[in-house]
Design a protein around this motif. Structure first.
Motif, PDB file in Angstrom:
ATOM      1  N   CYS A   1       0.793  -1.167  -0.024  1.00  0.00           N
ATOM      2  CA  CYS A   1      -0.062   0.021  -0.196  1.00  0.00           C
ATOM      3  C   CYS A   1       0.775   1.387   0.039  1.00  0.00           C
ATOM      4  N   ASP A   2       2.025   1.422   0.691  1.00  0.00           N
ATOM      5  CA  ASP A   2       2.719   2.462   0.915  1.00  0.00           C
ATOM      6  C   ASP A   2       3.661   2.763  -0.277  1.00  0.00           C
ATOM      7  N   LEU A   3       3.758   1.644  -0.860  1.00  0.00           N
ATOM      8  CA  LEU A   3       4.788   1.808  -2.344  1.00  0.00           C
ATOM      9  C   LEU A   3       3.472   2.212  -3.455  1.00  0.00           C
ATOM     10  N   GLY A   4       2.615   1.480  -3.518  1.00  0.00           N
ATOM     11  CA  GLY A   4       1.618   1.779  -4.706  1.00  0.00           C
ATOM     12  C   GLY A   4       0.770   2.882  -4.160  1.00  0.00           C
ATOM     13  N   ARG A   5      -0.321   2.528  -3.688  1.00  0.00           N
ATOM     14  CA  ARG A   5      -1.442   3.841  -3.391  1.00  0.00           C
ATOM     15  C   ARG A   5      -0.795   5.025  -2.886  1.00  0.00           C
ATOM     16  N   THR A   6       0.241   4.924  -1.921  1.00  0.00           N
ATOM     17  CA  THR A   6       0.839   6.182  -1.403  1.00  0.00           C
ATOM     18  C   THR A   6       1.555   6.703  -2.121  1.00  0.00           C
ATOM     19  N   SER A   7       2.738   6.082  -2.934  1.00  0.00           N
ATOM     20  CA  SER A   7       3.887   6.650  -3.454  1.00  0.00           C
ATOM     21  C   SER A   7       3.683   6.630  -5.107  1.00  0.00           C
ATOM     22  N   GLY A   8       2.605   5.521  -5.542  1.00  0.00           N
ATOM     23  CA  GLY A   8       2.511   5.645  -7.028  1.00  0.00           C
ATOM     24  C   GLY A   8       3.583   4.700  -7.613  1.00  0.00           C
ATOM     25  N   ILE A   9       4.168   3.932  -6.996  1.00  0.00           N
ATOM     26  CA  ILE A   9       5.201   2.989  -7.832  1.00  0.00           C
ATOM     27  C   ILE A   9       4.477   1.633  -8.063  1.00  0.00           C
TER      28      ILE A   9
ATOM     29  N   GLY B   1      12.178 -16.812 -18.410  1.00  0.00           N
ATOM     30  CA  GLY B   1      11.536 -18.127 -17.916  1.00  0.00           C
ATOM     31  C   GLY B   1      10.479 -17.802 -16.956  1.00  0.00           C
ATOM     32  N   VAL B   2      10.267 -16.627 -16.478  1.00  0.00           N
ATOM     33  CA  VAL B   2       9.295 -16.297 -15.527  1.00  0.00           C
ATOM     34  C   VAL B   2       7.987 -15.968 -16.135  1.00  0.00           C
ATOM     35  N   ARG B   3       6.778 -16.899 -15.657  1.00  0.00           N
ATOM     36  CA  ARG B   3       5.455 -16.440 -16.141  1.00  0.00           C
ATOM     37  C   ARG B   3       4.764 -15.682 -15.058  1.00  0.00           C
ATOM     38  N   PHE B   4       4.558 -14.455 -15.417  1.00  0.00           N
ATOM     39  CA  PHE B   4       3.790 -13.415 -14.633  1.00  0.00           C
ATOM     40  C   PHE B   4       2.327 -13.358 -14.847  1.00  0.00           C
ATOM     41  N   VAL B   5       1.604 -13.454 -13.586  1.00  0.00           N
ATOM     42  CA  VAL B   5       0.290 -13.364 -13.490  1.00  0.00           C
ATOM     43  C   VAL B   5      -0.006 -12.486 -12.386  1.00  0.00           C
ATOM     44  N   GLU B   6      -1.168 -11.627 -12.542  1.00  0.00           N
ATOM     45  CA  GLU B   6      -1.622 -10.580 -11.872  1.00  0.00           C
ATOM     46  C   GLU B   6      -2.515 -11.174 -10.844  1.00  0.00           C
ATOM     47  N   LEU B   7      -2.828 -10.653  -9.593  1.00  0.00           N
ATOM     48  CA  LEU B   7      -3.495 -11.083  -8.754  1.00  0.00           C
ATOM     49  C   LEU B   7      -4.764 -10.382  -9.002  1.00  0.00           C
ATOM     50  N   PRO B   8      -6.089 -10.876  -8.662  1.00  0.00           N
ATOM     51  CA  PRO B   8      -7.480 -10.489  -8.943  1.00  0.00           C
ATOM     52  C   PRO B   8      -7.526  -9.041  -8.504  1.00  0.00           C
ATOM     53  N   HIS B   9      -7.010  -8.520  -7.516  1.00  0.00           N
ATOM     54  CA  HIS B   9      -7.010  -7.162  -6.999  1.00  0.00           C
ATOM     55  C   HIS B   9      -5.484  -6.785  -7.276  1.00  0.00           C
ATOM     56  N   HIS B  10      -4.996  -5.669  -8.190  1.00  0.00           N
ATOM     57  CA  HIS B  10      -3.616  -5.410  -8.151  1.00  0.00           C
ATOM     58  C   HIS B  10      -3.737  -3.907  -8.537  1.00  0.00           C
ATOM     59  N   ARG B  11      -2.281  -3.441  -8.566  1.00  0.00           N
ATOM     60  CA  ARG B  11      -2.224  -2.014  -8.733  1.00  0.00           C
ATOM     61  C   ARG B  11      -2.865  -1.062  -7.838  1.00  0.00           C
ATOM     62  N   GLU B  12      -3.608  -0.357  -8.181  1.00  0.00           N
ATOM     63  CA  GLU B  12      -4.736   0.667  -7.214  1.00  0.00           C
ATOM     64  C   GLU B  12      -5.476   0.013  -6.646  1.00  0.00           C
ATOM     65  N   GLN B  13      -5.906  -1.099  -6.906  1.00  0.00           N
ATOM     66  CA  GLN B  13      -7.193  -2.099  -6.518  1.00  0.00           C
ATOM     67  C   GLN B  13      -6.537  -3.165  -5.395  1.00  0.00           C
ATOM     68  N   ALA B  14      -5.141  -3.058  -5.271  1.00  0.00           N
ATOM     69  CA  ALA B  14      -4.736  -4.150  -4.476  1.00  0.00           C
ATOM     70  C   ALA B  14      -5.337  -4.237  -3.217  1.00  0.00           C
ATOM     71  N   LEU B  15      -5.456  -5.381  -2.525  1.00  0.00           N
ATOM     72  CA  LEU B  15      -6.034  -5.723  -1.042  1.00  0.00           C
ATOM     73  C   LEU B  15      -4.669  -5.505  -0.211  1.00  0.00           C
ATOM     74  N   CYS B  16      -5.014  -4.639   0.870  1.00  0.00           N
ATOM     75  CA  CYS B  16      -3.883  -4.579   2.069  1.00  0.00           C
ATOM     76  C   CYS B  16      -3.534  -6.065   2.835  1.00  0.00           C
ATOM     77  N   CYS B  17      -2.000  -6.053   2.911  1.00  0.00           N
ATOM     78  CA  CYS B  17      -1.866  -7.424   3.463  1.00  0.00           C
ATOM     79  C   CYS B  17      -2.111  -7.502   5.213  1.00  0.00           C
ATOM     80  N   GLY B  18      -2.656  -6.402   5.717  1.00  0.00           N
ATOM     81  CA  GLY B  18      -2.787  -6.188   6.860  1.00  0.00           C
ATOM     82  C   GLY B  18      -1.782  -5.700   7.865  1.00  0.00           C
ATOM     83  N   GLY B  19      -0.751  -5.464   7.458  1.00  0.00           N
ATOM     84  CA  GLY B  19       0.547  -5.048   8.313  1.00  0.00           C
ATOM     85  C   GLY B  19       0.881  -3.578   8.364  1.00  0.00           C
ATOM     86  N   GLY B  20      -0.091  -2.809   7.746  1.00  0.00           N
ATOM     87  CA  GLY B  20       0.135  -1.448   7.677  1.00  0.00           C
ATOM     88  C   GLY B  20      -0.520  -0.677   8.924  1.00  0.00           C
ATOM     89  N   GLY B  21      -0.053   0.469   9.112  1.00  0.00           N
ATOM     90  CA  GLY B  21      -1.044   1.663   9.806  1.00  0.00           C
ATOM     91  C   GLY B  21      -0.722   1.250  11.504  1.00  0.00           C
TER      92      GLY B  21
END
Length: 388
Positions: free
Chosen positions: A282-290, A303-323
């Motif tokens: 959250c602090d890197l994405g929504r707060t800082s825009g990276i 060799g890496v196959r990259f897949v996005e999570l259902p909620h990602h970038r601006e809509q990413a879910l929080c991990c619960g560890g912030g604040g």
């Protein structure tokens, strides 16, 4: 995704009057999605804050309201959904500051402040031990503070004092050494960035920490600073502007600097046959825009196959560890992390990468609890694996 409305934060009383109680913020709030009470929603907290502070009823500040204000990860997801453009993250920080000024902050916040003032870090260890993790390097002396280095690496408290997170600075130091980066650190002169104090309402105390770190960077003549903790990065980028006035300092998150090294051809990356997903801190994405830099790094590894999570970038879910939520309600933080673990399971990833030590600790615990065959790595660890 709703159109994001942005405007300057004009103060708690004015912003509280703007809230139209539409409720778009409810579904975005990780705390509400677990707790389920209206008093835990952003609009519920704003309504109560308006009643207390706009009407001069500070004496009616209840223990429940203080608890609800502490039960927030400061993830900023509610601000993304606000139809009136309230910067709710600044709202929550302002409310925590006012609660602290009234002496009503949670006991855990006061204990955190007192420990920081004594130790200068969030652990119980002496600050002189900040570079203990570096003993696992081939040349620990590379981190010894040195004037005139091209890059100053700001390690952060979590990476410095918690063994699991220490793998992040170890990876970064190895990458920098292999890439021929001329770098140093502040060593035992690095103090906490100040974010734990800012996030708990002790803003004046945080300024002391910010000024100290800025003074040390100036003394070493460092003009490029790289931080691996998104909260540290945010404090350097936004909250340190006044202290840095008149000093030329480029401030980068490690993902931004690693992208630079890759583009300059200074990192040779080998094939890794893994399905990798990325969790946006959250602090890197929504707060800082990276958002792009971490993904550029992952996609640059053969060799890496990259897949996005259902909620990602601006809509990413929080991990619960912030604040600073863990300090007041660790069980709630863990429940929020489980929601994210469910999304990780759904995409079939073998590796989940993030760029925040706190996120990685929360996700590791959630993945282990769910007995998922998934590795949790920092982006720097993934890069180092590709270099070995």
């Amino acid at each position: 995704m709703r159109e994001i409305i942005t405007k300057p934060f004009t103060g708690m009383e004015d912003e509280a009057l703007i809230c139209g109680r539409c409720g778009y913020c409810r579904s975005a709030c990780p705390v509400y999605n677990v707790v389920g009470w209206e008093s835990a929603t952003p609009r519920g907290k704003i309504a109560k804050a308006k009643e207390i502070f706009s009407q001069g009823k500070q004496t009616e500040l209840s223990a429940e309201f203080v608890q609800r204000m502490a039960q927030c990860t400061l993830c900023g997801a509610c601000a993304q959904e606000c139809s009136t453009g309230i910067d709710t993250r600044k709202m929550w920080l302002e409310l925590r500051k006012r609660i602290a000024a009234l002496g009503r902050e949670p006991k855990a916040y006061k204990a955190l402040r007192d420990n920081l003032q004594e130790k200068k870090n969030i652990s119980n260890f002496s600050n002189d031990e900040r570079l203990e993790w570096a003993q696992d390097l081939d040349d620990p002396a590379v981190l010894k503070p040195r004037a005139g280095a091209a890059v100053g690496y700001f390690v952060g408290c979590v990476s410095s004092f918690f063994p699991q997170a220490a793998q992040v600075p170890l990876a970064i130091a190895e990458i920098f050494s292999k890439a021929g980066v001329d770098f140093t650190s502040l060593g035992g002169e690095e103090w906490c960035c100040g974010f734990p104090l800012i996030s708990t309402g002790f803003v004046d105390e945080a300024r002391q920490f910010i000024r100290h770190n800025v003074d040390k960077i100036r003394q070493l003549g460092i003009h490029t600073l790289v931080a691996s903790c998104p909260s540290c990065y945010s404090v350097w980028k936004e909250d340190s502007r006044e202290a840095l006035q008149g000093y030329d300092l480029e401030i980068l998150h490690t993902t931004e600097y690693l992208v630079r090294l890759i583009k300059e051809g200074r990192l040779s990356l080998q094939e890794i046959p893994e399905t990798v997903t990325y969790h946006d801190p959250c602090d890197l994405g929504r707060t800082s825009g990276i958002y792009d830099a971490p993904r550029e790094i992952i996609r640059s590894i053969p060799g890496v196959r990259f897949v996005e999570l259902p909620h990602h970038r601006e809509q990413a879910l929080c991990c619960g560890g912030g604040g600073t939520l863990q300090s007041v309600d660790a069980a709630l933080a863990a429940k929020i992390a489980r929601l994210r673990a469910g999304e990780i399971r759904s995409v079939g990833a073998t590796v989940v990468v993030s760029a925040c030590q706190q996120c990685e600790q929360m996700l590791t615990a959630a993945v282990r609890e769910a007995k998922m065959p998934v590795r949790v790595l920092d982006v720097s660890q993934l890069v180092l694996e590709a270099m070995d």
